[in-house]
Design a protein around this motif. Structure first.
Motif, PDB file in Angstrom:
ATOM      1  N   ASP A 154      -1.432  23.973   5.955  1.00 39.10           N
ATOM      2  CA  ASP A 154      -2.306  25.098   5.644  1.00 39.10           C
ATOM      3  C   ASP A 154      -3.422  24.703   4.689  1.00 39.10           C
ATOM      4  OD1 ASP A 154      -0.734  26.595   7.287  1.00 39.10           O
ATOM      5  OD2 ASP A 154      -0.110  28.066   5.788  1.00 39.10           O
ATOM      6  N   ALA A 155      -3.190  23.719   3.820  1.00 43.20           N
ATOM      7  CA  ALA A 155      -4.221  23.295   2.866  1.00 43.20           C
ATOM      8  C   ALA A 155      -5.448  22.760   3.581  1.00 43.20           C
ATOM      9  CB  ALA A 155      -3.660  22.241   1.918  1.00 43.20           C
ATOM     10  N   VAL A 156      -5.260  22.012   4.664  1.00 43.83           N
ATOM     11  CA  VAL A 156      -6.411  21.483   5.394  1.00 43.83           C
ATOM     12  C   VAL A 156      -7.258  22.627   5.943  1.00 43.83           C
ATOM     13  CG1 VAL A 156      -7.136  20.122   7.396  1.00 43.83           C
ATOM     14  CG2 VAL A 156      -5.260  19.310   5.946  1.00 43.83           C
ATOM     15  N   SER A 157      -6.613  23.643   6.491  1.00 40.01           N
ATOM     16  CA  SER A 157      -7.354  24.800   6.999  1.00 40.01           C
ATOM     17  C   SER A 157      -8.034  25.564   5.877  1.00 40.01           C
ATOM     18  CB  SER A 157      -6.413  25.739   7.761  1.00 40.01           C
ATOM     19  OG  SER A 157      -5.867  25.126   8.895  1.00 40.01           O
ATOM     20  N   LEU A 158      -7.290  25.843   4.819  1.00 35.09           N
ATOM     21  CA  LEU A 158      -7.812  26.657   3.721  1.00 35.09           C
ATOM     22  C   LEU A 158      -8.924  25.956   2.950  1.00 35.09           C
ATOM     23  CD1 LEU A 158      -4.365  28.006   2.464  1.00 35.09           C
ATOM     24  CD2 LEU A 158      -6.158  29.347   3.598  1.00 35.09           C
ATOM     25  N   SER A 159      -8.953  24.635   3.009  1.00 39.74           N
ATOM     26  CA  SER A 159      -9.993  23.881   2.317  1.00 39.74           C
ATOM     27  C   SER A 159     -11.327  23.942   3.052  1.00 39.74           C
ATOM     28  CB  SER A 159      -9.577  22.416   2.193  1.00 39.74           C
ATOM     29  OG  SER A 159      -9.605  21.780   3.468  1.00 39.74           O
ATOM     30  N   GLY A 160     -11.288  24.292   4.342  1.00 40.70           N
ATOM     31  CA  GLY A 160     -12.497  24.332   5.139  1.00 40.70           C
ATOM     32  C   GLY A 160     -12.811  23.035   5.860  1.00 40.70           C
ATOM     33  N   ILE A 161     -11.954  22.017   5.727  1.00 40.20           N
ATOM     34  CA  ILE A 161     -12.201  20.729   6.386  1.00 40.20           C
ATOM     35  C   ILE A 161     -12.057  20.851   7.896  1.00 40.20           C
ATOM     36  CG2 ILE A 161     -11.297  18.387   6.686  1.00 40.20           C
ATOM     37  CD1 ILE A 161     -10.497  18.494   3.707  1.00 40.20           C
ATOM     38  N   ALA A 162     -10.977  21.464   8.333  1.00 38.27           N
ATOM     39  CA  ALA A 162     -10.699  21.617   9.765  1.00 38.27           C
ATOM     40  C   ALA A 162      -9.671  22.714   9.939  1.00 38.27           C
ATOM     41  CB  ALA A 162     -10.177  20.305  10.364  1.00 38.27           C
ATOM     42  N   GLY A 188       0.825  -1.197   0.000  1.00 46.17           N
ATOM     43  CA  GLY A 188       0.000   0.000   0.000  1.00 46.17           C
ATOM     44  C   GLY A 188       0.851   1.234   0.000  1.00 46.17           C
ATOM     45  N   PHE A 189       0.301   2.341   0.507  1.00 44.55           N
ATOM     46  CA  PHE A 189       1.073   3.585   0.502  1.00 44.55           C
ATOM     47  C   PHE A 189       0.596   4.539   1.579  1.00 44.55           C
ATOM     48  CE2 PHE A 189      -2.330   4.126  -2.670  1.00 44.55           C
ATOM     49  CZ  PHE A 189      -2.883   5.347  -2.340  1.00 44.55           C
ATOM     50  N   THR A 190       1.510   5.428   1.974  1.00 42.82           N
ATOM     51  CA  THR A 190       1.166   6.549   2.843  1.00 42.82           C
ATOM     52  C   THR A 190       0.892   7.765   1.967  1.00 42.82           C
ATOM     53  OG1 THR A 190       3.418   7.389   3.102  1.00 42.82           O
ATOM     54  CG2 THR A 190       2.720   5.656   4.612  1.00 42.82           C
ATOM     55  N   ALA A 191       0.137   8.726   2.504  1.00 48.41           N
ATOM     56  CA  ALA A 191      -0.173   9.905   1.704  1.00 48.41           C
ATOM     57  C   ALA A 191      -0.580  11.070   2.590  1.00 48.41           C
ATOM     58  CB  ALA A 191      -1.296   9.593   0.714  1.00 48.41           C
ATOM     59  N   GLY A 192      -0.377  12.280   2.058  1.00 47.52           N
ATOM     60  CA  GLY A 192      -0.810  13.498   2.721  1.00 47.52           C
ATOM     61  C   GLY A 192      -2.075  14.064   2.109  1.00 47.52           C
ATOM     62  N   CYS A 193      -2.145  14.089   0.777  1.00 51.68           N
ATOM     63  CA  CYS A 193      -3.327  14.647   0.111  1.00 51.68           C
ATOM     64  C   CYS A 193      -4.588  13.834   0.379  1.00 51.68           C
ATOM     65  CB  CYS A 193      -3.080  14.764  -1.390  1.00 51.68           C
ATOM     66  SG  CYS A 193      -2.026  16.163  -1.857  1.00 51.68           S
ATOM     67  N   VAL A 194      -4.420  12.604   0.845  1.00 51.83           N
ATOM     68  CA  VAL A 194      -5.575  11.814   1.263  1.00 51.83           C
ATOM     69  C   VAL A 194      -6.363  12.540   2.351  1.00 51.83           C
ATOM     70  CG1 VAL A 194      -4.248  10.559   3.009  1.00 51.83           C
ATOM     71  CG2 VAL A 194      -6.305   9.512   2.055  1.00 51.83           C
ATOM     72  N   CYS A 195      -5.718  13.436   3.088  1.00 48.65           N
ATOM     73  CA  CYS A 195      -6.399  14.181   4.138  1.00 48.65           C
ATOM     74  C   CYS A 195      -7.506  15.065   3.576  1.00 48.65           C
ATOM     75  CB  CYS A 195      -5.405  15.041   4.917  1.00 48.65           C
ATOM     76  SG  CYS A 195      -4.218  14.078   5.872  1.00 48.65           S
ATOM     77  N   LEU A 196      -7.364  15.495   2.331  1.00 49.26           N
ATOM     78  CA  LEU A 196      -8.391  16.304   1.694  1.00 49.26           C
ATOM     79  C   LEU A 196      -9.337  15.455   0.855  1.00 49.26           C
ATOM     80  CD1 LEU A 196      -5.821  18.273   2.172  1.00 49.26           C
ATOM     81  CD2 LEU A 196      -7.063  19.797   0.632  1.00 49.26           C
ATOM     82  N   ALA A 197      -8.828  14.383   0.269  1.00 50.43           N
ATOM     83  CA  ALA A 197      -9.623  13.571  -0.653  1.00 50.43           C
ATOM     84  C   ALA A 197      -9.519  12.088  -0.309  1.00 50.43           C
ATOM     85  CB  ALA A 197      -9.174  13.827  -2.088  1.00 50.43           C
ATOM     86  N   PRO A 198     -10.024  11.677   0.858  1.00 53.89           N
ATOM     87  CA  PRO A 198      -9.857  10.281   1.258  1.00 53.89           C
ATOM     88  C   PRO A 198     -10.564   9.280   0.358  1.00 53.89           C
ATOM     89  CG  PRO A 198     -11.306  11.452   2.782  1.00 53.89           C
ATOM     90  CD  PRO A 198     -10.680  12.480   1.901  1.00 53.89           C
ATOM     91  N   ALA A 199     -11.761   9.594  -0.117  1.00 53.03           N
ATOM     92  CA  ALA A 199     -12.483   8.634  -0.963  1.00 53.03           C
ATOM     93  C   ALA A 199     -11.763   8.425  -2.285  1.00 53.03           C
ATOM     94  CB  ALA A 199     -13.917   9.117  -1.193  1.00 53.03           C
ATOM     95  N   ILE A 200     -11.225   9.503  -2.867  1.00 57.68           N
ATOM     96  CA  ILE A 200     -10.477   9.383  -4.110  1.00 57.68           C
ATOM     97  C   ILE A 200      -9.218   8.552  -3.893  1.00 57.68           C
ATOM     98  CG2 ILE A 200      -9.089  10.666  -5.792  1.00 57.68           C
ATOM     99  CD1 ILE A 200     -11.111  12.939  -5.582  1.00 57.68           C
ATOM    100  N   SER A 201      -8.497   8.833  -2.830  1.00 58.26           N
ATOM    101  CA  SER A 201      -7.260   8.116  -2.554  1.00 58.26           C
ATOM    102  C   SER A 201      -7.538   6.637  -2.277  1.00 58.26           C
ATOM    103  CB  SER A 201      -6.547   8.759  -1.362  1.00 58.26           C
ATOM    104  OG  SER A 201      -5.258   8.226  -1.188  1.00 58.26           O
TER     105      SER A 201
END
Length: 311
Positions: free
Chosen positions: A263-271, A210-223
């Protein structure tokens, strides 16, 4: 939180590597961390690693156990939560004492810093496991960091659970170090450690788990859908699925992987992640504008994907 795992769990979920949310005064932020964890779990992710993106190597030892306890309280019953340990021998000793009374089955071993030797490193890892019973996921970022035969011996003795492999290579040709590690411990114990785009070649060409990822934090279903496609040998579909992630990945690669994701997580509005842990620092206004555009576009793509999947 899950307290028992097997190597099969490395292929069960993308191993998300979230940032850590803190309040304006630098304290642990319950609401921010809980919101991000819920977003990941709602998208199908069941494995969370608080490592590099959380700047775990800079966590104060005085707060280490408290922050882990709070993260555990926010996780669902089926979520596998991995802390990080290291990256020096002194922290390993202190962290083993703290983990002894807790129920984490595996911890990520952050890359150990010099000065060190092969023999001394193996002794330190054996001592850590003997003290607390926690197995180690060894994070390998440099060539010949630990000899494959050493990893094989540590796996055989139950000290090492597996490897997070992230040694950068030019495209084309075989990775002989990775081949040797696979021969020593098996591909089912190794995950790709670069994020979604490089994971495609790693899983296609080396059959990693498998793999680790950071962008999965914004798009978990896609990842997660990309992981599923790769597990079934559909690399072209996985490549198509991750297209919405590439703009944010490009910003991470160009600016800084950890700072951009925080900063992306904050700027996206997720948390709201709050201030990044020192000695790092936040993005410039120009960088924030670029990252906000990419982050919001990715979250929109995630919502569209979930709606389409549910239809």
């Amino acid at each position: 939180m899950r307290t028992e795992v097997t190597p099969a769990d490395l292929s069960r979920s993308v191993m998300a590597v979230p940032p850590l949310a803190r309040s304006a005064d630098g304290a642990y932020d319950v609401a921010g961390n809980a919101a991000l964890i819920q977003h990941l779990e709602n998208g199908g992710v069941s494995t969370l690693l608080y490592g590099g993106n959380a700047l775990a190597h800079h966590w104060p030892i005085s707060q280490y156990a408290n922050w882990l306890d709070r993260l555990e309280q926010s996780c669902g019953a089926d979520t596998w939560l991995l802390p990080s340990v290291g990256s020096d021998g002194g922290r390993l000793v202190d962290q083993a004492a703290m983990l002894k009374s807790r129920k984490f089955p595996v911890a990520l071993l952050l890359p150990m810093i010099a000065p060190r030797t092969e023999e001394g490193t193996m002794a330190a890892l054996r001592r850590f496991h003997a003290e607390c019973g926690v197995q180690l996921l060894v994070y390998i970022k440099t060539d010949n960091y630990i000899l494959p035969q050493s990893l094989g011996a540590l796996v055989a003795d139950g000290v090492v659970f597996g490897v997070k492999y992230a040694v950068p290579r030019p495209q084309g040709g075989r990775d002989t170090y990775l081949d040797a590690i696979i021969a020593a411990i098996g591909a089912e114990r190794i995950i790709s450690g670069f994020g979604e785009p490089p994971a495609i070649a790693h899983m296609r060409d080396y059959s990693l788990a498998g793999f680790t990822a950071g962008c999965v934090c914004l798009a978990p279903a896609i990842s997660m859908a990309a992981l599923g496609a790769l597990r079934e040998g559909r690399a072209e579909q996985a490549q198509s699925l991750i297209q919405p992630l590439l703009a944010l990945e490009a910003a991470r690669n160009r600016i800084n992987e950890i700072r951009v994701l925080h900063d992306a997580v904050s700027l996206s509005g997720i948390a709201q992640m709050g201030p990044i842990l020192e000695p790092s620092s936040g993005l410039t206004p120009t960088e924030r504008a670029e990252v906000e555009t990419a982050a919001r576009a990715l979250v929109a793509a995630e919502h569209a994907f979930r709606a389409q999947s549910a239809a």
